[in-house]
Design a protein around this motif. Structure first.
Motif, PDB file in Angstrom:
ATOM      1  N   TYR A  62      32.598  66.804  -7.957  1.00 20.30           N
ATOM      2  CA  TYR A  62      32.598  68.115  -8.627  1.00 20.30           C
ATOM      3  C   TYR A  62      34.014  68.662  -8.759  1.00 20.30           C
ATOM      4  N   LEU A  63      34.849  68.360  -7.779  1.00 13.69           N
ATOM      5  CA  LEU A  63      36.223  68.866  -7.821  1.00 13.69           C
ATOM      6  C   LEU A  63      37.039  68.093  -8.866  1.00 13.69           C
ATOM      7  N   ILE A  64      36.816  66.803  -8.906  1.00 15.03           N
ATOM      8  CA  ILE A  64      37.510  65.983  -9.918  1.00 15.03           C
ATOM      9  C   ILE A  64      37.060  66.416 -11.322  1.00 15.03           C
ATOM     10  N   ASN A  81      40.867  62.731  -0.155  1.00 16.94           N
ATOM     11  CA  ASN A  81      40.789  61.291  -0.449  1.00 16.94           C
ATOM     12  C   ASN A  81      40.271  61.045  -1.862  1.00 16.94           C
ATOM     13  N   ALA A  82      39.260  61.837  -2.230  1.00 13.29           N
ATOM     14  CA  ALA A  82      38.693  61.673  -3.583  1.00 13.29           C
ATOM     15  C   ALA A  82      39.764  61.984  -4.638  1.00 13.29           C
ATOM     16  N   LEU A  83      40.557  63.025  -4.408  1.00  9.44           N
ATOM     17  CA  LEU A  83      41.620  63.369  -5.361  1.00  9.44           C
ATOM     18  C   LEU A  83      42.675  62.263  -5.401  1.00  9.44           C
ATOM     19  N   ALA A  84      43.023  61.781  -4.216  1.00  9.14           N
ATOM     20  CA  ALA A  84      44.067  60.752  -4.148  1.00  9.14           C
ATOM     21  C   ALA A  84      43.651  59.509  -4.926  1.00  9.14           C
ATOM     22  N   ARG A  85      42.362  59.178  -4.836  1.00  3.79           N
ATOM     23  CA  ARG A  85      41.880  57.991  -5.566  1.00  3.79           C
ATOM     24  C   ARG A  85      42.045  58.162  -7.081  1.00  3.79           C
ATOM     25  N   ASN A 109      44.544  59.930  -8.369  1.00  8.81           N
ATOM     26  CA  ASN A 109      45.961  60.309  -8.567  1.00  8.81           C
ATOM     27  C   ASN A 109      46.122  61.787  -8.943  1.00  8.81           C
ATOM     28  N   ILE A 110      45.333  62.621  -8.347  1.00  5.11           N
ATOM     29  CA  ILE A 110      45.464  64.070  -8.575  1.00  5.11           C
ATOM     30  C   ILE A 110      46.246  64.654  -7.402  1.00  5.11           C
ATOM     31  N   SER A 111      47.285  65.406  -7.719  1.00  2.00           N
ATOM     32  CA  SER A 111      48.146  65.956  -6.663  1.00  2.00           C
ATOM     33  C   SER A 111      47.459  67.109  -5.949  1.00  2.00           C
ATOM     34  N   TYR A 112      47.781  67.264  -4.682  1.00  2.00           N
ATOM     35  CA  TYR A 112      47.242  68.398  -3.935  1.00  2.00           C
ATOM     36  C   TYR A 112      48.182  68.778  -2.802  1.00  2.00           C
ATOM     37  N   ILE A 113      48.065  70.018  -2.391  1.00  2.00           N
ATOM     38  CA  ILE A 113      48.707  70.466  -1.145  1.00  2.00           C
ATOM     39  C   ILE A 113      47.693  71.282  -0.362  1.00  2.00           C
TER      40      ILE A 113
END
Lengths: 389, 436
Positions: free
Chosen positions: A315-317, A348-352, A354-358
């Motif tokens: 859902y976030l992606i 982890n889902a974002l990293a897969r 390639n979405i940046s996060y802090i």
């Protein structure tokens, strides 16, 4: 027509008023009116409204409340929202509230329901459990019964039967309100410079205090006023804010993120206003319809179980894609179990993808914004300088 | 009668040896599961369905117990820090982080061999929100099948028919079919009934042991000793003949101690003088368990009742027993009735009852940083219990398996002050008696 600044000033007044004067005025306007408070993350406000009562969102005390008594109820390692909520109650700021609902969000809010029962035995208090099983015949049936029990409890507060037609009318009003709230979010996604997030926050937050009819009107007014105003577009990056669904950040935190160069194009503030993802049908059995809407079409958040591991974080992606966001800021309250336990899986889902996060943490009374501005500013610069064109 | 020859030698009663053997055998089977052709299910202590799991010839692995084992072996601190380096917040449950840190190091069991990857995660979401996220995290790592059993919270202090029906339906329509699929074994309700009958037999003796603390002196310590007594009934042995035998042996031992007028067994031998009788709320600290216990027995303090020994099932308060005649319903009632699944007013009522029935001198809260399910609201519970019973209450703070949150000097200091407070209360607030 009021200008945006006037509407926002009105909303800010509601947000900062720790006496809940607007809700008190509503209650005093007619004899016999009742107010039912609720905490994050979701309650079916339709049922409260159908009983002719005002649903009142209680989101803690914010950064203007000095917590004196509340700290005596909680250890230092427990988040701030329950202690400031207790503070509001023991200082009689909530003495006009006739019922309190504590939704199933975490163990702290759950246990607060029991504390409330002991502290205020005269107040109708209910821990509002929702199913974590989403099968019609299992979780659906259980939830329908829970809604019936809640309805009976609320009937005890308002002193009359809540009929199906009452609920249907309320469903229609909340459907309309939800459409308008979504329209504000869509408007901000499209032209974030015209709807800064701190304004959107205050506008939606007003819906925690105002009757739904008045809130819907206010949103319409804001949308018209914001559309008409000419505001400069800045070279900001577009981010989604995640993890702030319960204890609220200080308004300055939202402003600081924007000042640091981030347009917030989606968030999880006050999810109760957008919990159901589709209109609830107002024909047929209204309790069943509310139950079905929850089971089949409700938003994803950390307080819910995701039965399908492969969908965790999807859902976030999806939100990143549909809102054309360039990154995610995880901003969770300190000691918030749901947000902080969920964060590694979402990250982890974002990293897969390639979405940046802090990530950072806050409390509702956080005062120092400089570190947050620096962190968000660096994140924005990183995206602008090294993000995909 | 037990004696200790050396300071560090832990005295072993027959029941202790029996339990040690059971645990060792269980870890041996778990770590050799593949070789033995056995399937493994991971689940939690509160709301565990051991009798049902055994119907499918599957082994039951409990991650909290693994975290406790690592805590008692002084390994959890490093594992927790490893998990924090992997992105897990310093604010969340240390059982979770100890487990995840252990997984990253190869999931080593206490016998030094690697744990198998579970074939199934049975997510019994009972009385603790963190459980839900914990198994989502494990599922993320293992990628194995997961079945959720959502147990509603007793918000109004009672089990409604709707709650019971919901849990039974999940067991029938989700849990059992998933176990059948994973194990390849058809569910046999008569086998479940037989397991439940054994559970009830063991539970009778377990309750007898807990209630033996009503005697003066108490023959048991119901907190530090209690964590050993709950071992079999809370974990992978409920419903087994081993558990039935263990509680029969234990009861016999306690009967002997009662007849001899003996106090509890401690790691340094029998406790000779019972000066303070306490009721304790909250889990113990595991990383300094023995030092923590010593702070009590050195002062002559005995815990006569504790709420932690109810976290994996409440058998004394309202007489619950697993019931072979209502197999699924009684599993549902068991899950619904676990201590932290009961609302705060009920928890206060229980504690008030314990203080009265066990003639306690006071009430102590060991507040655990990791565990909001227990901890949120404990300060209010403490004041309420104090108000209702007139007994002095005290509050200490530690953690489950994070050694950074166990400050021995602070805890000892508070306990000593507390015992002085009890003395003072006994004297009606007057000065200490002077030696002649």
């Amino acid at each position: 027509m009021r200008k945006v600044s006037e509407i926002v000033e009105f909303c800010q007044g509601l947000c900062e008023d720790l006496t809940f004067a607007a809700a008190r005025e509503w209650k005093d306007a007619e004899p016999g009116r009742k107010v039912v408070g609720y905490m994050p993350v979701y309650v079916p406000r339709e049922l409260i409204h159908a009983g002719g009562m005002l649903p009142l969102g209680i989101l803690g005390g914010g950064d203007n409340l000095e917590v004196i008594h509340g700290d005596a109820y909680y250890q230092s390692y427990i988040c701030r929202i329950p202690r400031s909520t207790v503070e509001l109650a023991v200082t009689k700021r909530l003495d006009f509230v006739d019922g309190m609902l504590f939704p199933s969000i975490c163990d702290v809010i759950r246990n607060l329901s029991g504390m409330w029962k002991m502290m205020f035995p005269e107040v109708y208090t209910r821990y509002f459990d929702v199913p974590q099983n989403y099968e019609d015949e299992i979780g659906g049936k259980y939830y329908q019964h829970e809604l019936m029990e809640l309805k009976q409890g609320l009937e005890g507060v308002c002193g009359r039967k809540i009929g199906d037609d009452d609920i249907r009318r309320s469903i229609d009003l909340y459907n309309e309100n939800r459409r308008l709230v979504n329209a504000v979010y869509d408007f901000r996604t499209k032209e974030p410079w015209k709807a800064p997030s701190w304004e959107v926050y205050l506008l939606i937050r007003a819906g925690m205090v105002l009757p739904v009819e008045a809130h819907s009107q206010l949103i319409e007014e804001y949308l018209d006023a914001a559309e008409a105003e000419d505001r400069p577009m800045r070279d900001n990056c577009r981010i989604i804010l995640q993890g702030s669904f319960c204890e609220q950040p200080p308004l300055n935190l939202i402003k600081s993120i924007e000042l640091a160069g981030c347009y917030i194009v989606d968030d999880d503030y006050m999810l109760v206003t957008r919990w159901l993802l589709k209109d609830v049908p107002s024909d047929g059995d209204p309790i069943r319809n509310l139950a079905q809407a929850f089971i089949k079409h409700s938003t994803e958040t950390a307080a819910k179980y995701e039965p399908d591991g492969a969908r965790k974080g999807k859902y976030l992606i999806d939100a990143v894609r549909t809102r054309a966001a360039e990154g995610v800021i995880f901003a969770a309250p300190s000691f918030c179990d749901p947000a902080l336990l969920d964060r590694p899986m979402l990250a982890n889902a974002l990293a897969r993808e390639n979405i940046s996060y802090i990530s950072f943490k806050y409390a509702e009374n956080s005062g120092q914004m400089q570190p947050i501005r620096e962190q968000a500013g660096t994140f924005a610069d990183t995206i602008k300088l090294w993000g995909e064109a | 009668m037990s004696t200790a020859t050396e300071r560090d030698e832990v005295v072993k009663e027959p029941s202790m040896l029996k339990q040690k053997e059971m645990i060792a055998d269980n870890y041996d089977r778990l770590t050799r599961a593949k070789e033995l052709g056995l399937k493994v299910s991971s689940t939690y202590v509160p709301g565990n369905l051991n009798e049902l799991v055994m119907c499918f010839d599957m082994l039951n692995n409990l991650p909290e117990i693994n975290a406790i084992q690592n805590g008692m072996r002084k390994k959890s601190g490093g594992l927790i820090m490893d998990a924090e380096k992997m992105g897990h917040s310093e604010d969340v449950c240390t059982y979770v982080k100890a487990d995840i840190g252990n997984m990253a190091k190869g999931a080593i069991a206490p016998n030094g061999k690697p744990m198998p990857v579970p074939d199934l995660l049975l997510l019994s979401y009972t009385g603790c929100f963190t459980f839900m996220k914990w198994f989502e995290l494990l599922r993320d790592q293992y990628g194995c099948r997961t079945v959720m059993l959502h147990v509603p919270y007793e918000g109004d202090g009672k089990i409604t028919q709707n709650m019971r029906d919901y849990v039974v339906k999940q067991i029938k329509e989700e849990v059992i079919p998933t176990f059948e699929e994973v194990s390849g074994i058809k569910f046999d309700i008569d086998r479940l009934r037989e397991n439940l009958r054994k559970s009830a037999e063991a539970e009778d003796n377990f309750v007898w042991v807990l209630e033996s603390a009503k005697n003066r002196p108490s023959p048991i310590d119901a907190y530090f000793g209690g964590v050993f007594y709950i071992g079999p009934i809370f974990t992978a042995f409920r419903g087994t003949q081993d558990a039935v035998d263990y509680y029969a042996i234990l009861r016999k031992e306690i009967e002997g101690r009662l007849a001899a007028g003996e106090g509890p067994v401690t790691p340094e031998g029998d406790m000779t003088e019972e000066k303070y009788r306490l009721v304790v709320e909250g889990p113990p600290n595991w990383t300094s368990f023995r030092d923590f216990w010593k702070m009590f027995y050195d002062e002559g303090a005995v815990v006569v009742a504790s709420t932690y020994t109810k976290v994996g099932g409440v058998y004394d308060y309202d007489g619950f027993r697993h019931d072979p005649d209502r197999p699924l319903e009684s599993l549902a009632d068991y899950c619904l009735g676990c201590y932290t699944n009961r609302n705060l007013p009920t928890r206060v009522d229980m504690i008030e009852g314990y203080i009265d029935q066990y003639q306690a001198d006071g009430f102590l809260v060991n507040s655990i940083k990791s565990c909001n399910s227990f901890s949120a609201g404990q300060l209010m519970m403490m004041r309420e219990v104090e108000k209702r019973t007139g007994k002095p209450a005290a509050f200490i703070e530690t953690d489950l398996v994070d050694p950074r949150y166990f400050s021995p000097a602070n805890v000892k200091n508070r306990l000593e002050s507390y015992f002085q407070m009890i003395e003072q209360k006994r004297r009606g607030g007057g000065p200490p008696a002077r030696a002649a």
